[in-house]
Scaffold this motif. Structure first.
Motif, PDB file in Angstrom:
ATOM      1  N   ALA A  51      11.781  -2.731  10.306  1.00 57.08           N
ATOM      2  CA  ALA A  51      10.619  -2.508   9.447  1.00 57.08           C
ATOM      3  C   ALA A  51      10.961  -1.492   8.356  1.00 57.08           C
ATOM      4  CB  ALA A  51       9.434  -2.029  10.282  1.00 57.08           C
ATOM      5  N   GLU A  52      11.691  -0.464   8.728  1.00 56.43           N
ATOM      6  CA  GLU A  52      12.053   0.575   7.760  1.00 56.43           C
ATOM      7  C   GLU A  52      12.952   0.022   6.651  1.00 56.43           C
ATOM      8  OE1 GLU A  52      10.783   2.249  11.537  1.00 56.43           O
ATOM      9  OE2 GLU A  52      12.373   0.820  11.092  1.00 56.43           O
ATOM     10  N   ALA A  53      13.905  -0.817   7.017  1.00 57.08           N
ATOM     11  CA  ALA A  53      14.793  -1.406   6.007  1.00 57.08           C
ATOM     12  C   ALA A  53      14.024  -2.363   5.095  1.00 57.08           C
ATOM     13  CB  ALA A  53      15.954  -2.126   6.678  1.00 57.08           C
ATOM     14  N   LEU A  54      13.087  -3.117   5.654  1.00 58.81           N
ATOM     15  CA  LEU A  54      12.273  -4.011   4.825  1.00 58.81           C
ATOM     16  C   LEU A  54      11.387  -3.199   3.881  1.00 58.81           C
ATOM     17  CD1 LEU A  54      11.496  -6.907   4.109  1.00 58.81           C
ATOM     18  CD2 LEU A  54       9.762  -6.795   5.923  1.00 58.81           C
TER      19      LEU A  54
ATOM     20  N   GLU B 230      10.190  -1.331  -1.608  1.00 63.31           N
ATOM     21  CA  GLU B 230      10.092  -0.247  -2.594  1.00 63.31           C
ATOM     22  C   GLU B 230      11.089  -0.441  -3.737  1.00 63.31           C
ATOM     23  OE1 GLU B 230      10.537   3.432  -0.420  1.00 63.31           O
ATOM     24  OE2 GLU B 230       8.352   3.664  -0.297  1.00 63.31           O
ATOM     25  N   ASN B 231      12.308  -0.854  -3.410  1.00 64.73           N
ATOM     26  CA  ASN B 231      13.326  -1.084  -4.436  1.00 64.73           C
ATOM     27  C   ASN B 231      12.946  -2.218  -5.387  1.00 64.73           C
ATOM     28  OD1 ASN B 231      14.891   0.975  -3.401  1.00 64.73           O
ATOM     29  ND2 ASN B 231      16.220  -0.384  -2.217  1.00 64.73           N
ATOM     30  N   ARG B 232      12.096  -3.133  -4.923  1.00 67.28           N
ATOM     31  CA  ARG B 232      11.633  -4.250  -5.759  1.00 67.28           C
ATOM     32  C   ARG B 232      10.246  -3.971  -6.343  1.00 67.28           C
ATOM     33  NH1 ARG B 232      13.748  -9.360  -3.646  1.00 67.28           N
ATOM     34  NH2 ARG B 232      12.417 -10.369  -5.178  1.00 67.28           N
TER      35      ARG B 232
ATOM     36  N   LYS C 200       4.446  -2.611  -3.715  1.00 70.48           N
ATOM     37  CA  LYS C 200       3.677  -1.509  -3.132  1.00 70.48           C
ATOM     38  C   LYS C 200       3.070  -1.960  -1.808  1.00 70.48           C
ATOM     39  CE  LYS C 200       4.367   1.056  -6.714  1.00 70.48           C
ATOM     40  NZ  LYS C 200       5.574   1.832  -6.659  1.00 70.48           N
ATOM     41  N   VAL C 201       3.629  -1.443  -0.713  1.00 64.04           N
ATOM     42  CA  VAL C 201       3.150  -1.799   0.621  1.00 64.04           C
ATOM     43  C   VAL C 201       3.494  -0.648   1.563  1.00 64.04           C
ATOM     44  CG1 VAL C 201       5.253  -3.091   1.184  1.00 64.04           C
ATOM     45  CG2 VAL C 201       3.134  -3.636   2.364  1.00 64.04           C
ATOM     46  N   SER C 202       2.569  -0.320   2.448  1.00 62.36           N
ATOM     47  CA  SER C 202       2.805   0.781   3.385  1.00 62.36           C
ATOM     48  C   SER C 202       3.687   0.316   4.537  1.00 62.36           C
ATOM     49  CB  SER C 202       1.478   1.304   3.927  1.00 62.36           C
ATOM     50  OG  SER C 202       0.900   0.350   4.797  1.00 62.36           O
ATOM     51  N   LEU C 203       4.304   1.278   5.203  1.00 60.02           N
ATOM     52  CA  LEU C 203       5.114   0.958   6.377  1.00 60.02           C
ATOM     53  C   LEU C 203       4.244   0.341   7.469  1.00 60.02           C
ATOM     54  CD1 LEU C 203       7.894   0.964   7.690  1.00 60.02           C
ATOM     55  CD2 LEU C 203       7.464   3.321   8.427  1.00 60.02           C
ATOM     56  N   ALA C 204       3.010   0.800   7.609  1.00 62.66           N
ATOM     57  CA  ALA C 204       2.089   0.226   8.604  1.00 62.66           C
ATOM     58  C   ALA C 204       1.823  -1.250   8.305  1.00 62.66           C
ATOM     59  CB  ALA C 204       0.780   1.001   8.634  1.00 62.66           C
ATOM     60  N   THR C 205       1.662  -1.595   7.044  1.00 59.62           N
ATOM     61  CA  THR C 205       1.451  -3.001   6.664  1.00 59.62           C
ATOM     62  C   THR C 205       2.696  -3.819   6.949  1.00 59.62           C
ATOM     63  OG1 THR C 205      -0.195  -2.406   5.000  1.00 59.62           O
ATOM     64  CG2 THR C 205       0.898  -4.540   4.737  1.00 59.62           C
TER      65      THR C 205
END
Length: 135
Positions: A38-41, A46-48, A51-56
């Motif tokens: 999840a962290e790598a995704l 973020e690099n692309r 905007k999305v939270s880690l929880a999402t």
């Protein structure tokens, strides 16, 4: 995979193609079979500039897993990788690199399985073989 393909993929698995699901599915499935945390995704998103939270991210990965689009590969109590290859197969976990790789089916033979408890059936066997570089 073009966006229309991702939209159809999500719909075929009874998932509503929200903007965030489509964006994450594009990231996940556009690079062929792979294993990702999840962290790598989240970092890829973020690099692309997605905007999305880690929880999402976690929620979406679990929704995709429940829908049969991904396989969860737990490597220890606190770390799970998600595999875009949902076929039955096993994994190596490379401790040095914190990386999951497939074990080729022809290189793995599973012995006799235990009898499941009464009223139960075995649905899948998943083996994670932990490896590290020799000293």
């Amino acid at each position: 995979m073009v966006e229309t393909g991702v939209v159809n993929l999500l719909r075929d698995h009874d998932l509503r193609p929200t903007r965030q699901r489509v964006a994450l599915a594009e990231l996940l499935f556009s690079k062929g079979h792979r294993h990702i945390s999840a962290e790598a995704l989240h970092e890829e998103a973020e690099n692309r500039s997605i905007k999305v939270s880690l929880a999402t991210i976690y929620n979406t990965l679990h929704q995709f897993t429940n829908a049969g689009l991904l396989r969860a590969v737990p490597v220890d109590g606190s770390k799970t990788y998600f595999d875009t290859n949902v076929d039955n197969h096993h994994h190596f976990f490379v401790e040095d690199d914190q990386e999951v790789i497939d074990i080729p089916a022809q290189n793995f033979t599973l012995g006799m399985l235990p009898e499941p408890p009464e009223g139960m059936e075995i649905t899948r066997v998943e083996v994670v073989v932990r490896v590290r570089r020799k000293s």
